[in-house]
Design a protein around this motif. Structure first.
Motif, PDB file in Angstrom:
ATOM      1  N   GLU A  42       0.827  -1.203   0.000  1.00 24.60           N
ATOM      2  CA  GLU A  42       0.000   0.000   0.000  1.00 24.60           C
ATOM      3  C   GLU A  42       0.866   1.260   0.000  1.00 24.60           C
ATOM      4  OE1 GLU A  42      -3.324   0.427  -0.081  1.00 24.60           O
ATOM      5  OE2 GLU A  42      -3.758  -1.716  -0.211  1.00 24.60           O
ATOM      6  N   PRO A  43       0.317   2.384  -0.474  1.00 24.14           N
ATOM      7  CA  PRO A  43       1.062   3.644  -0.411  1.00 24.14           C
ATOM      8  C   PRO A  43       1.394   4.025   1.026  1.00 24.14           C
ATOM      9  CG  PRO A  43      -0.837   3.856  -1.868  1.00 24.14           C
ATOM     10  CD  PRO A  43      -0.983   2.544  -1.157  1.00 24.14           C
ATOM     11  N   MET A  44       2.574   4.524   1.241  1.00 21.56           N
ATOM     12  CA  MET A  44       3.018   5.026   2.542  1.00 21.56           C
ATOM     13  C   MET A  44       3.313   6.509   2.352  1.00 21.56           C
ATOM     14  SD  MET A  44       6.065   3.562   4.999  1.00 21.56           S
ATOM     15  CE  MET A  44       7.293   3.627   3.675  1.00 21.56           C
ATOM     16  N   LEU A  45       2.252   7.297   2.524  1.00 25.62           N
ATOM     17  CA  LEU A  45       2.316   8.710   2.151  1.00 25.62           C
ATOM     18  C   LEU A  45       1.637   9.569   3.196  1.00 25.62           C
ATOM     19  CD1 LEU A  45       1.308   8.279  -1.602  1.00 25.62           C
ATOM     20  CD2 LEU A  45       3.574   8.930  -0.766  1.00 25.62           C
ATOM     21  N   GLN A  93       8.683  23.826   8.670  1.00 22.06           N
ATOM     22  CA  GLN A  93      10.095  23.530   8.626  1.00 22.06           C
ATOM     23  C   GLN A  93      10.472  23.078   7.226  1.00 22.06           C
ATOM     24  OE1 GLN A  93      10.670  20.369  11.414  1.00 22.06           O
ATOM     25  NE2 GLN A  93       9.352  18.943  10.317  1.00 22.06           N
ATOM     26  N   LEU A  94      11.757  23.124   6.948  1.00 22.56           N
ATOM     27  CA  LEU A  94      12.234  22.672   5.655  1.00 22.56           C
ATOM     28  C   LEU A  94      12.049  21.160   5.540  1.00 22.56           C
ATOM     29  CD1 LEU A  94      15.533  24.741   5.311  1.00 22.56           C
ATOM     30  CD2 LEU A  94      13.359  25.129   4.137  1.00 22.56           C
ATOM     31  N   LEU A  95      11.648  20.723   4.351  1.00 24.08           N
ATOM     32  CA  LEU A  95      11.419  19.306   4.121  1.00 24.08           C
ATOM     33  C   LEU A  95      12.635  18.679   3.460  1.00 24.08           C
ATOM     34  CD1 LEU A  95       7.786  19.436   2.715  1.00 24.08           C
ATOM     35  CD2 LEU A  95       8.492  18.978   5.060  1.00 24.08           C
ATOM     36  N   SER A  96      12.871  17.421   3.772  1.00 26.55           N
ATOM     37  CA  SER A  96      13.920  16.681   3.090  1.00 26.55           C
ATOM     38  C   SER A  96      13.454  16.348   1.681  1.00 26.55           C
ATOM     39  CB  SER A  96      14.241  15.395   3.854  1.00 26.55           C
ATOM     40  OG  SER A  96      13.134  14.510   3.791  1.00 26.55           O
ATOM     41  N   VAL A  97      14.384  15.894   0.865  1.00 30.02           N
ATOM     42  CA  VAL A  97      14.022  15.475  -0.495  1.00 30.02           C
ATOM     43  C   VAL A  97      12.995  14.349  -0.447  1.00 30.02           C
ATOM     44  CG1 VAL A  97      14.910  14.415  -2.612  1.00 30.02           C
ATOM     45  CG2 VAL A  97      16.232  16.206  -1.463  1.00 30.02           C
ATOM     46  N   LYS A  98      13.191  13.411   0.460  1.00 28.72           N
ATOM     47  CA  LYS A  98      12.269  12.280   0.591  1.00 28.72           C
ATOM     48  C   LYS A  98      10.875  12.748   0.987  1.00 28.72           C
ATOM     49  CE  LYS A  98      11.790   7.829   2.959  1.00 28.72           C
ATOM     50  NZ  LYS A  98      12.427   6.860   3.893  1.00 28.72           N
ATOM     51  N   GLU A  99      10.791  13.655   1.959  1.00 26.19           N
ATOM     52  CA  GLU A  99       9.494  14.161   2.408  1.00 26.19           C
ATOM     53  C   GLU A  99       8.799  14.947   1.300  1.00 26.19           C
ATOM     54  OE1 GLU A  99      10.370  14.795   7.189  1.00 26.19           O
ATOM     55  OE2 GLU A  99      10.988  16.316   5.737  1.00 26.19           O
ATOM     56  N   PRO A 111      -4.008   6.761   2.724  1.00 27.21           N
ATOM     57  CA  PRO A 111      -2.983   5.728   2.908  1.00 27.21           C
ATOM     58  C   PRO A 111      -3.024   5.109   4.302  1.00 27.21           C
ATOM     59  CG  PRO A 111      -2.054   7.707   1.907  1.00 27.21           C
ATOM     60  CD  PRO A 111      -3.428   8.062   2.370  1.00 27.21           C
ATOM     61  N   LEU A 112      -2.396   3.947   4.442  1.00 25.77           N
ATOM     62  CA  LEU A 112      -2.343   3.278   5.740  1.00 25.77           C
ATOM     63  C   LEU A 112      -1.647   4.140   6.786  1.00 25.77           C
ATOM     64  CD1 LEU A 112      -1.478  -0.465   4.986  1.00 25.77           C
ATOM     65  CD2 LEU A 112      -3.608   0.467   5.896  1.00 25.77           C
ATOM     66  N   GLY A 113      -0.655   4.897   6.358  1.00 23.92           N
ATOM     67  CA  GLY A 113       0.086   5.743   7.278  1.00 23.92           C
ATOM     68  C   GLY A 113       1.189   6.472   6.536  1.00 23.92           C
ATOM     69  N   SER A 114       1.781   7.442   7.204  1.00 20.33           N
ATOM     70  CA  SER A 114       2.824   8.234   6.554  1.00 20.33           C
ATOM     71  C   SER A 114       4.208   7.642   6.743  1.00 20.33           C
ATOM     72  CB  SER A 114       2.804   9.669   7.096  1.00 20.33           C
ATOM     73  OG  SER A 114       2.993   9.666   8.499  1.00 20.33           O
ATOM     74  N   ASN A 115       4.335   6.656   7.636  1.00 21.86           N
ATOM     75  CA  ASN A 115       5.615   5.990   7.852  1.00 21.86           C
ATOM     76  C   ASN A 115       5.354   4.612   8.442  1.00 21.86           C
ATOM     77  OD1 ASN A 115       5.427   6.316  10.832  1.00 21.86           O
ATOM     78  ND2 ASN A 115       5.735   8.484  10.346  1.00 21.86           N
ATOM     79  N   LEU A 116       6.416   3.831   8.581  1.00 26.10           N
ATOM     80  CA  LEU A 116       6.261   2.452   9.046  1.00 26.10           C
ATOM     81  C   LEU A 116       5.744   2.389  10.480  1.00 26.10           C
ATOM     82  CD1 LEU A 116       9.504   0.882   7.531  1.00 26.10           C
ATOM     83  CD2 LEU A 116       7.173   0.686   6.666  1.00 26.10           C
ATOM     84  N   ASP A 117       6.197   3.292  11.352  1.00 24.63           N
ATOM     85  CA  ASP A 117       5.712   3.308  12.732  1.00 24.63           C
ATOM     86  C   ASP A 117       4.209   3.549  12.789  1.00 24.63           C
ATOM     87  OD1 ASP A 117       8.032   2.684  14.003  1.00 24.63           O
ATOM     88  OD2 ASP A 117       8.553   4.733  14.575  1.00 24.63           O
ATOM     89  N   ALA A 118       3.733   4.488  11.976  1.00 25.68           N
ATOM     90  CA  ALA A 118       2.304   4.805  11.969  1.00 25.68           C
ATOM     91  C   ALA A 118       1.484   3.616  11.464  1.00 25.68           C
ATOM     92  CB  ALA A 118       2.044   6.034  11.104  1.00 25.68           C
ATOM     93  N   ILE A 119       2.015   2.897  10.492  1.00 27.61           N
ATOM     94  CA  ILE A 119       1.307   1.729   9.950  1.00 27.61           C
ATOM     95  C   ILE A 119       1.235   0.618  10.987  1.00 27.61           C
ATOM     96  CG2 ILE A 119       1.449  -0.111   8.229  1.00 27.61           C
ATOM     97  CD1 ILE A 119       2.566   1.980   6.283  1.00 27.61           C
ATOM     98  N   LEU A 148       9.950   3.958  -4.546  1.00 26.86           N
ATOM     99  CA  LEU A 148       9.741   2.705  -3.829  1.00 26.86           C
ATOM    100  C   LEU A 148       9.635   2.925  -2.326  1.00 26.86           C
ATOM    101  CD1 LEU A 148      12.081   0.219  -5.743  1.00 26.86           C
ATOM    102  CD2 LEU A 148       9.681   0.778  -6.164  1.00 26.86           C
ATOM    103  N   ASP A 149      10.226   3.994  -1.826  1.00 28.53           N
ATOM    104  CA  ASP A 149      10.088   4.317  -0.407  1.00 28.53           C
ATOM    105  C   ASP A 149       8.703   4.881  -0.077  1.00 28.53           C
ATOM    106  OD1 ASP A 149      12.440   3.462   0.753  1.00 28.53           O
ATOM    107  OD2 ASP A 149      13.523   5.314   0.292  1.00 28.53           O
ATOM    108  N   CYS A 150       7.897   5.136  -1.078  1.00 22.70           N
ATOM    109  CA  CYS A 150       6.526   5.621  -0.871  1.00 22.70           C
ATOM    110  C   CYS A 150       5.519   4.479  -0.757  1.00 22.70           C
ATOM    111  CB  CYS A 150       6.113   6.553  -2.008  1.00 22.70           C
ATOM    112  SG  CYS A 150       6.963   8.147  -1.992  1.00 22.70           S
ATOM    113  N   TYR A 151       6.006   3.250  -0.743  1.00 21.83           N
ATOM    114  CA  TYR A 151       5.127   2.081  -0.603  1.00 21.83           C
ATOM    115  C   TYR A 151       5.621   1.220   0.552  1.00 21.83           C
ATOM    116  CZ  TYR A 151       3.265   3.223  -5.220  1.00 21.83           C
ATOM    117  OH  TYR A 151       2.681   3.865  -6.280  1.00 21.83           O
ATOM    118  N   ALA A 152       4.688   0.622   1.253  1.00 17.84           N
ATOM    119  CA  ALA A 152       5.013  -0.283   2.353  1.00 17.84           C
ATOM    120  C   ALA A 152       4.491  -1.677   2.040  1.00 17.84           C
ATOM    121  CB  ALA A 152       4.401   0.217   3.660  1.00 17.84           C
TER     122      ALA A 152
END
Length: 628
Positions: free
Chosen positions: A278-281, A296-302, A333-341, A387-391
């Motif tokens: 699922e999307p992790m967004l 705040q400033l966002l990282s490239v990944k964010e 999405p299920l969550g914005s990161n793995l911890d949230a999921i 690929l980091d946008c999917y869990a």
């Protein structure tokens, strides 16, 4: 109302079934997934891709045209095809190899679209049985039940493609003119047999069910009822697959599906498993993702994740004339990161020890089928971000024996909960264990007493208060005290020696009603913040380095998330709280306890402050938003 109208979903969502089929075949045509297997059928996707081609050829009209995608899209779909079929194949192989007798297995595909993964399980099962039992004389392959579920439009299209291509021998189960049937919340359109050369009377191997998943939030038992109507037996090993489905059906419907799996569909067999990609967004979309509004400033990944989330929403709103979407739950999405999921899965009833979540990038890097471009490709950084946008989430109903888990989930360095096979994490139960906990807590700090008198004072205070073994009966006085404070107490017990080698407690500190901020920095009105404090965390020095401290914190984390939806008030009565609940875990530990500080950091706590109290004390915090 026609059946098509009753089970209708937005065209932008139903269109994804055809788009996904074309994209997967485009990835195959571009050479991303050419077979490289030699001495084993494992990781060979030839049979799977052949079924995709047959389904494609079975579709009439303009959608049957083969469309070539961009190299980046090809690579993304190739990653999905490398992971999901691999997990199905490894699960079937592991199940057949470890069980001497398997009466049958269930393969359930939610949001099946025009994918072939459920149908391919017939080939995989036959190959696995031949591999392990082919020389066993009159043995027959276990019974297979494949149940695929999707919206009406997708089911009708798939039924036509399967029958026209010859993949399925079937009979129509549903009479569209039946007025009573039209009122049903689901319908079994077709049942049949997959890839059989000769006609057979047994057409119960494959079932195709039309259902609107969004209705499950109104009737949480709907999915179970639909599966039961096919003769589904949850006592048999079951794998449930979902690929880019849950994000489209709404927050509450997704929770209802996950709850059904945790409580009804996976609990009957320790081999049963749910796998979703699922999307992790970020969960906030549209204008809320304008970078000028961020604090705040966002990282490239964010930044990439936020832009990618808006692309999803834009695709759903295509042709609607809407900028923000008419339905807030159109994409969730299920969550914005793995911890949230992980937190969300725990909230609906899964145990943390039975969960694993990993980014698609890490998953695809660990499966045998490597991505190899046979077309010009120079977007490796973009592919990594994509690929980091999917869990990939794997959830087990009751994983009491890890068995071949390392092969099933190759990205795991070690088992999630079996770092030491003789150590069991359990709630403290009786007065004799109270005494052992006191002995442990005083013993592990004894070497620090002379150098740090404040630690001696801390230990003595604990032994005279919440760790005091003064029960007047066989019950645990320690457990009773922590429960009275809205918490609990756990021990790490060596089941062979009955020695207690670790302990931890948690108590509820306070409940705060406030206008809080969500994980994207957006205010959430009417949010209940429930604070818990981790206390008395200790691990015997001779047992450190085995993951026991992490497992003890897992118990606290899981308890806090599951109990966060109820609040114990001053009169010790329990009442339900509103849906918007966040849980904050706090921990205070002396800075000189280096191992404890490192453990909190490794577990995802952040250091908030330090203060002096005879020695330097560090305050750690971990916050998880578990419900809207």
């Amino acid at each position: 109302m026609s059946m098509g109208d009753r089970f209708a979903i937005p065209k932008s969502i139903s269109k994804t079934a055809i788009d996904s089929l074309h994209a997967k075949l485009s990835a195959v045509d571009a050479g991303w997934l050419s077979s490289t297997c030699s001495n084993s059928s494992s990781c060979c996707l030839d049979g799977y891709t052949q079924l995709l081609e047959q389904i494609h050829d079975g579709i009439d009209g303009p959608p049957s045209r083969r469309r070539r995608q961009t190299p980046l899209v090809n690579a993304g779909y190739a990653a999905r095809m490398a992971v999901m079929p691999f997990l199905l194949e490894e699960w079937i192989d592991s199940t057949i190899s470890q069980l001497e007798k398997v009466e049958g297995i269930n393969v359930v595909v939610l949001g099946c679209g025009l994918d072939a993964i459920g149908l391919w399980s017939r080939n995989v099962l036959d190959d696995a049985f031949k591999k392990y039992h082919g020389r066993a004389g009159n043995n027959q392959s276990p019974r297979l039940k494949v149940v695929e579920v999707d919206a009406w439009e997708n089911c009708m299209l798939k039924q036509h493609a399967l029958e026209r291509s010859g993949i399925l021998q079937s009979r129509q189960m549903f009479n569209t003119e039946d007025d009573n049937a039209k009122e049903s919340s689901f319908c079994v359109l077709v049942e049949g047999t997959i890839n059989k050369a000769t006609v057979t009377d047994d057409l119960s191997e494959y079932h195709l069910i039309a259902m609107d998943f969004r209705d499950i939030c109104k009737d949480s038992s709907l999915l179970k009822k639909a599966l039961d109507s096919t003769g589904f037996d949850p006592l048999q090993p079951t794998i449930i697959l979902s690929e880019l489905v849950l994000a489209y059906i709404g927050y509450e419907s997704t929770n209802a599906i996950l709850q059904t799996m945790a409580k009804d569909l996976l609990c009957g067999n320790e081999r049963s498993m749910f796998v979703c990609l699922e999307p992790m967004l970020p969960t906030q979309t549209g204008q809320q993702h304008d970078s000028t509004n961020t604090k705040q400033l966002l990282s490239v990944k964010e930044s990439y994740a936020r832009d990618y989330a808006n692309q999803f929403l834009g695709k759903l709103n295509r042709g609607t004339g809407s900028c923000s979407g008419a339905d807030d739950d159109a994409f969730h999405p299920l969550g914005s990161n793995l911890d949230a999921i992980i937190a969300r899965f725990i909230y609906v009833g899964f145990s943390m020890s039975n969960l694993d979540a990993v980014a698609l990038r890490k998953a695809v890097a660990n499966v045998p089928h490597r991505l190899r471009a046979k077309e010009p490709f120079d977007e490796h950084a973009a592919l990594s971000l994509n690929l980091d946008c999917y869990a990939v989430v794997c959830a087990f109903g009751d994983r009491t024996n890890d068995g071949n888990l390392g092969g099933l989930l190759p990205w795991l360095v070690q088992s999630l909960h079996n770092s030491s096979s003789t150590i069991k994490i359990t709630a403290i139960a009786d007065s004799s264990q109270d005494t052992l906990v006191g002995d442990l807590y005083s013993r592990i700090y004894a070497h620090l007493y002379n150098k740090y008198p404040a630690i001696r004072k801390m230990v003595k205070s604990a032994l005279k208060t919440d760790l005091l073994a003064d029960s007047t009966d066989d019950s645990s006085a320690i457990q009773n005290r922590f429960r009275a404070k809205g918490g609990g107490f756990w021990i790490a017990l060596d089941v062979e020696s009955s020695e207690i080698v670790g302990c931890v407690g948690v108590r509820q500190r306070k409940i705060k009603e406030c206008d809080d901020e969500d994980d994207e920095g957006k205010p959430m009105s009417g949010c209940s913040v429930v604070e818990y404090e981790v206390q008395r965390l200790a691990v015997d020095e001779t047992h450190r380095g085995k993951g026991i401290g992490k497992r003890l914190l897992n118990a606290v984390y899981e308890y806090s998330l599951q109990q966060g939806s109820v609040v114990i008030n001053d009169t010790r009565t329990v009442k339900k709280k509103r849906k918007g609940v966040s849980v904050k875990l706090l921990a205070v530990t002396p800075e000189v306890l280096v191992n404890a500080n490192n453990l909190y950091n490794a577990f995802g706590f952040t250091k908030e402050e330090s203060f002096e109290g005879g020695l330097t004390m560090n305050v750690y915090c971990k916050t998880c938003y578990k419900s809207r």
